[in-house]
Enzyme design. Structure first.
Site, short mmCIF file in Angstrom:
data_model
loop_
_atom_site.label_atom_id
_atom_site.label_comp_id
_atom_site.label_asym_id
_atom_site.label_seq_id
_atom_site.Cartn_x
_atom_site.Cartn_y
_atom_site.Cartn_z
NE ARG A 1 21.75 -5.07 14.60
CZ ARG A 1 22.30 -4.96 13.28
NH1 ARG A 1 22.91 -3.93 12.52
NH2 ARG A 1 21.67 -5.79 12.46
CG HIS B 1 25.24 -2.80 0.24
ND1 HIS B 1 26.18 -2.55 0.64
CD2 HIS B 1 24.59 -3.60 1.01
CE1 HIS B 1 26.43 -3.25 1.77
NE2 HIS B 1 25.11 -3.55 2.27
CE LYS C 1 26.72 -0.38 6.96
NZ LYS C 1 27.21 -1.57 7.87
CB SER D 1 22.85 -1.64 9.83
OG SER D 1 24.07 -1.83 9.59
#
Ligand code: URA
Ligand code: CA
Length: 434
Positions: A168, A82, A187, A183
């Site tokens: 946000r 990621h 995921k 966050s």
């Protein structure tokens, strides 16, 4: 329990319990607690922070707020990668086949682009007929048989994060380390990988503009991952200029193919080898980084990485012909060269501005509903440290529609900082956090 008391407690810098966080986040996700209370809470967190335990609780609560994906039917250690977001970040397109060619299972779910950042799914859709919507069974079978599948996100992953992130975004509370860390990790945890390699970007084009912040973000995410039994490694890499030369969907696919052929930009190639090495070690396909790197280099040299990319394309219905003849990928009808306004050295290329320029040409979505033009974008001709003469080409804009061409050109020019002194070029990879 009352939201008011939880907000006040955080405002005063006190530690929240897991029960309080759960009450707040669950209530918000269900629509029982309004936006304005969560906004106030997020702002309190922005100023007061969350400690390690609170961050871990928040991550778990958001990870469990919706569907979770079960990849246990896939053999081997599934390593996900990621990136915290960049411009022209072509790494996934290169890494997925490269790592799969070394026989590590790549079960990749990716998203679409929004704003000035691109998405892997859009990029892959520039390959004619490529299908990004696989059923769970097709996805799992592909990874078991070919070691690779790249599909669009399915299911309702971490809906609590989705709602909170959107809030946000409009309340100036995105750039809080514990909120970003929870966050992203929520995921990743919900999407079922056994191990995670993070590419944490630092620089003008990243959430974290300074090294110290990037390092803290990396350490926070690595701790969360390791605490929930997902081996996690973070690579801190430079985003003070876009990665590679291409920014735009089909343009980046071409750049990825060149990189898989061993003929790609130096920075993109190096970052892929660094991230790929971490993935192979986490996946227990190589015993250490040195051995992993040798395997990756071999996969590029002997053509198996490119072969794996073609196999994935063909397996998901795409046209392999377009990989063999890059002219068959979407092509923009027009191009415009952008030239240096002065002599000197390229000091900086603000990645965000380049991304916005590409978006204005149609490569990116201004809102979730916008349609994009897969053919268009920007190709940089000069990178940081290069010398230029006044009037020399610094970039080319590829476009079909000239409606915002003038603005896109101005944006691109404003991205480039040229000065008379030769700059020190920042390292591409700063540090690996384990
Ligand atoms: N990316 C995310 O998914 N969440 C953040 O908070 C920031 C970047
Ligand atoms: Ca690129």
């Amino acid at each position: 329990m009352r939201p008011y008391d939880i907000i006040k407690k955080k405002r005063e810098g006190k530690k929240l319990t897991e029960k309080e966080l759960d009450f707040l986040i669950e209530g918000y996700t269900k629509g029982e607690i309004p936006d304005y209370q969560l906004s106030a809470w997020a702002m309190a967190v922005f100023f007061q922070g969350l400690d390690e335990e609170e961050t871990a609780s928040l991550t778990e609560i958001m990870a469990q707020s919706g569907d979770t994906i079960d990849l246990s039917k896939i053999k081997g250690i599934k390593v996900d990668k990621h990136s915290t977001g960049g411009v022209g970040d072509t790494t996934t397109l290169v890494l997925a086949p490269l790592v799969a060619a070394c026989k590590a299972p790549v079960a990749k779910m990716s998203g679409r682009g929004l704003g000035h950042t691109g998405g892997t799914i859009d990029k892959l859709e520039s390959i004619p007929d490529f299908d990004v919507s696989l059923t769970q069974k097709e996805f799992i079978d592909s990874v078991n048989e070919q070691h690779i599948a790249v599909a669009g996100q399915t299911g309702d992953l971490a809906p609590a994060d989705k709602k909170l992130y959107a809030l946000r975004d409009v309340t100036a509370t995105v750039d809080s380390i514990p909120l970003i860390a929870s966050s992203i990790m929520s995921k990743k945890i919900a999407s079922g990988a056994d191990a995670i390699t993070l590419d944490v970007k630092v620089g003008s084009g990243a959430f974290m503009k300074e090294y110290e912040g990037a390092k803290e973000l990396a350490q926070t995410m690595v701790k969360i991952g390791n605490n929930v039994g997902r081996n996690t490694v973070a690579v801190i890499s430079d985003m003070d200029q876009p990665l590679g030369f291409a920014v735009g969907n089909a343009l980046e696919v071409k750049e990825a193919i060149k990189t898989l052929q061993g003929d790609g930009p130096t920075d993109l190639t190096e970052l892929c080898l660094t991230l790929g090495s971490q993935m192979l070690v986490l996946g227990e396909v190589a015993k250490d980084e040195k051995e992993a790197r040798a395997q990756l280099e071999e996969a590029i040299d002997d053509g198996s990485a490119l072969e794996k990319f073609k196999e994935m394309i063909s397996n998901q219905g795409g046209s392999v012909g377009a990989i063999e003849d890059l002219d068959l990928l979407p092509q923009a009808k027009n191009k415009l060269e952008v030239k240096a306004s002065t002599d000197g050295y390229i000091q900086r290329i603000k990645a965000e501005e380049v991304g916005i320029s590409a978006m204005m040409l149609g490569a990116g979505r201004e809102t979730k509903e916008s349609t994009i033009d897969l053919a268009v974008g920007v190709k940089l001709a000069k990178k940081v440290g290069d010398e230029v003469a006044k009037g020399e080409k610094i970039a080319t804009l590829y476009f079909n529609d000239d409606q915002q061409l003038k603005e896109a050109k101005e944006k691109l020019l404003s991205a480039y900082q040229i000065s008379s002194e030769k700059p020190e070029v920042a390292p591409l990879v700063y540090e690996v956090i384990k």
